[in-house]
Design a protein around this motif. Structure first.
Motif, PDB file in Angstrom:
ATOM      1  N   ILE A   4      -5.898  -2.977   4.373  1.00 31.29           N
ATOM      2  CA  ILE A   4      -4.856  -2.064   4.853  1.00 31.29           C
ATOM      3  C   ILE A   4      -5.078  -0.728   4.162  1.00 31.29           C
ATOM      4  N   ILE A   5      -5.106   0.362   4.936  1.00 33.19           N
ATOM      5  CA  ILE A   5      -5.358   1.684   4.369  1.00 33.19           C
ATOM      6  C   ILE A   5      -4.127   2.568   4.577  1.00 33.19           C
ATOM      7  N   MET A  40      -1.401   0.648 -11.714  1.00 31.88           N
ATOM      8  CA  MET A  40      -1.163  -0.636 -12.364  1.00 31.88           C
ATOM      9  C   MET A  40       0.233  -1.184 -12.091  1.00 31.88           C
ATOM     10  N   LYS A  41       1.218  -0.307 -11.925  1.00 31.16           N
ATOM     11  CA  LYS A  41       2.596  -0.747 -11.641  1.00 31.16           C
ATOM     12  C   LYS A  41       2.671  -1.667 -10.433  1.00 31.16           C
ATOM     13  N   HIS A  42       1.706  -1.554  -9.532  1.00 31.61           N
ATOM     14  CA  HIS A  42       1.791  -2.239  -8.246  1.00 31.61           C
ATOM     15  C   HIS A  42       0.795  -3.387  -8.120  1.00 31.61           C
ATOM     16  N   VAL A  43       0.240  -3.790  -9.247  1.00 32.06           N
ATOM     17  CA  VAL A  43      -0.687  -4.920  -9.280  1.00 32.06           C
ATOM     18  C   VAL A  43       0.068  -6.136  -9.806  1.00 32.06           C
ATOM     19  N   LYS A  44      -0.197  -7.295  -9.199  1.00 33.77           N
ATOM     20  CA  LYS A  44       0.500  -8.509  -9.607  1.00 33.77           C
ATOM     21  C   LYS A  44       0.152  -8.874 -11.049  1.00 33.77           C
ATOM     22  N   SER A  45       1.166  -9.242 -11.812  1.00 33.94           N
ATOM     23  CA  SER A  45       0.967  -9.620 -13.222  1.00 33.94           C
ATOM     24  C   SER A  45       0.231 -10.962 -13.321  1.00 33.94           C
ATOM     25  N   ASN A  46      -0.552 -11.170 -14.376  1.00 27.27           N
ATOM     26  CA  ASN A  46      -0.948 -10.192 -15.377  1.00 27.27           C
ATOM     27  C   ASN A  46      -1.844  -9.140 -14.735  1.00 27.27           C
ATOM     28  N   VAL A  69      -5.261   4.645  -0.329  1.00 30.99           N
ATOM     29  CA  VAL A  69      -4.960   3.353  -0.949  1.00 30.99           C
ATOM     30  C   VAL A  69      -5.474   2.249  -0.032  1.00 30.99           C
ATOM     31  N   ALA A  70      -6.271   1.363  -0.589  1.00 26.14           N
ATOM     32  CA  ALA A  70      -6.748   0.183   0.140  1.00 26.14           C
ATOM     33  C   ALA A  70      -6.152  -1.057  -0.515  1.00 26.14           C
ATOM     34  N   ALA A 113       0.824  -1.211   0.000  1.00 24.61           N
ATOM     35  CA  ALA A 113       0.000   0.000   0.000  1.00 24.61           C
ATOM     36  C   ALA A 113       0.858   1.261   0.000  1.00 24.61           C
ATOM     37  N   ILE A 114       1.936   1.249   0.777  1.00 24.54           N
ATOM     38  CA  ILE A 114       2.823   2.417   0.832  1.00 24.54           C
ATOM     39  C   ILE A 114       3.472   2.655  -0.532  1.00 24.54           C
ATOM     40  N   ARG A 115       3.856   1.593  -1.210  1.00 23.64           N
ATOM     41  CA  ARG A 115       4.467   1.733  -2.536  1.00 23.64           C
ATOM     42  C   ARG A 115       3.524   2.485  -3.487  1.00 23.64           C
TER      43      ARG A 115
END
Length: 512
Positions: A305-306, A410-416, A270-271, A257-259
């Motif tokens: 986590i917020i 999107m950079k911080h979402v697991k691929s795909n 951010v949640a 979340a911090i990222r």
């Protein structure tokens, strides 16, 4: 006469410890500033030069590197040959070593530190004495940490002025951990100094921050360690002010979340659930940002986590209080906000300074038997390729804002990874699917009924045009993706067929 060699940079508790040694018949050898501090406290000491019959020189660089010192530390008391050599050369045994080292870490953390200053704070004699004593722990008690002074004192009292072998073993192990960490910092500093990016070996050091109840599951042991020079804003630097202790999974989710929050300068909420964002919102105020993040996915946020990058006010606190959450992290909490949130005794509240500069560092990921190391996925404006509109239709100004927002998330979402969003908050997130169209379907299903003005972001190129067609049929009017597929033209043609604007960023953001 039993002897102790004492030379410390951190003088916390050293006078009391030395006096306790003297009470048990120990003679004190000391040097420099330590000797002065002890004598100012009325403790009689022997100067190192009185032992070696050799003066300190070269600004103190050479004072303890002498056979009469190291012979007294290394000589084995159970070998007649060692005892004979010690007697022949008038070497007296040294049974206690209390040394801590020049403050190298503290020195290099200074913002204006010079290379010369750093080099001068590389301790040579101290580690040498510690290692000599620790190697001979069968006879020598070596103390590097002031927190161990009382342990030694208690054993002297309980054992007629002696320590146990078990304690000496533990203290010796601690010494080698300490000197290894110290050397690792020096190696890292000098490696960075010469610009070496792929050294033949790498030694990393971490300090234990917290023992954890368990790891990902209750049958796994776990601890939380932090880099000793961590200066960026991260979970490592967060301070817990309320609630039960963090778990292993809490820490990983909070890190994720911090990222994401670090991507934004405007108020953001951010949640995160299971290391993927379930809602991200921006606004004029933190309340507005959180309301948008919550509305993005009011189901998945349960137990989440917020992270908020502005102080939590009363209105936001009341909104947060109505939801079951694991952690809330923010720069600060207003007094009235705290009164509301602390009513939940288990809710973890943490503060974190969001004013730190974003420092580009490395990431390390363990694999069985090894370690993968890479730069963090941060691109400066100079490194970022210029985005290219590759379709007949240009994105509108509002679509472009939504693209910029969704690309950051999107950079911080697991691929795909697929993110559907408008310019203010996420609408749907498809994460971790084995094929890209699967992530597209999940994201669009979440966003159903809210697609007015929505765009779609993909972390990597579309290998087929099926994702573009599916998105277009479900109301997406603009897509942002890296491009780079052999079949890019098929995707462009499909976008043109449905009147979809498409941007190629020319850089991908896989997150495995």
């Amino acid at each position: 006469m039993t002897r102790a060699l004492i030379s410390v940079s951190d003088k916390t508790g050293i006078v009391e410890f030395t006096k306790a040694l003297i009470e048990h018949g120990v003679e004190i050898i000391s040097t420099g500033g330590t000797k002065k501090a002890l004598e100012d406290a009325g403790v009689v000491t022997i100067g190192i030069e009185e032992v070696t019959d050799f003066p300190e020189m070269m600004d103190g660089r050479v004072k303890t590197l002498h056979p009469l010192i190291h012979g007294g530390l290394l000589g084995r008391r159970d070998l007649e040959s060692h005892l004979s050599a010690m007697a022949e050369h008038h070497i007296q045994p040294i049974d206690f070593v209390c040394v801590n080292l020049y403050p190298f870490k503290e020195t290099i953390m200074k913002p204006d530190v010079t290379t010369a200053e750093a080099i001068e704070n590389i301790d040579i004699g101290g580690p040498s004495m510690l290692r000599s004593g620790a190697k001979n722990y069968a006879s020598v008690t070596v103390v590097v940490d002031p927190s161990d002074y009382q342990v030694v004192i208690d054993e002297l009292v309980a054992n007629e002025g002696k320590t146990t072998l078990a304690t000496r073993e533990k203290l010796a192990a601690k010494v080698f951990r300490h000197t290894a960490s110290y050397d690792a910092l020096i190696a890292s500093f000098l490696t960075d100094l010469v610009g070496e990016t792929e050294p033949e070996t790498i030694t990393m050091t971490f300090d234990r921050k917290q023992s954890l109840r368990y790891g990902e599951n209750s049958h796994q042991e776990a601890s939380f360690y932090a880099e000793p020079l961590a200066v960026d804003y991260s979970i490592v630097n967060a301070t817990q002010i309320h609630g039960k202790e963090l778990s292993y999974n809490n820490i990983k989710d909070a890190d994720a979340a911090i990222r994401i929050a670090r991507e934004f300068s405007e108020p953001v909420a951010v949640a995160v659930k299971h290391m993927n964002p379930c809602g991200v919102g921006i606004g004029e105020t933190v309340y507005e940002a959180f309301e948008r993040a919550y509305n993005a996915d009011p189901v998945s946020i349960f137990g989440g986590i917020i992270v908020l990058n502005r102080e939590v006010d009363l209105a936001t606190a009341e909104k947060l209080h109505g939801i079951f959450l694991e952690i809330i992290i923010a720069p600060s909490f207003g007094k009235s906000a705290l009164e509301v949130l602390t009513k939940k005794k288990n809710l973890r509240l943490m503060t974190l300074d969001f004013e730190h500069a974003l420092v580009k560092g490395i990431e390390a990921t363990s694999v069985l038997g090894g370690l993968l190391i890479q730069d963090q996925d941060l691109l400066s404006p100079e490194e970022t390729p210029e985005w290219e509109v590759v379709t007949e239709r240009q994105p509108t100004a509002e679509e472009l804002k939504a693209m910029e927002f969704s690309w950051k998330v999107m950079k911080h979402v697991k691929s795909n990874a697929i993110v559907v969003a408008n310019a203010e908050h996420t609408l749907g997130v498809g994460a971790g699917q084995m094929n890209r169209v699967g992530s597209v379907k999940i994201a669009l299903e979440q966003a159903a009924g809210k697609l007015d003005g929505a765009v779609l972001a993909s972390d990597a190129f579309f290998p087929m045009n099926d994702s573009v067609e599916y998105a277009a049929k479900h109301g997406i009017k603009a897509i942002i993706q890296p491009g780079g597929s052999m079949k890019d033209q098929d995707s462009i043609d499909m976008a043109n067929q449905y009147g979809v604007a498409m941007i190629f960023t020319k850089v991908r953001h896989f997150r495995h």
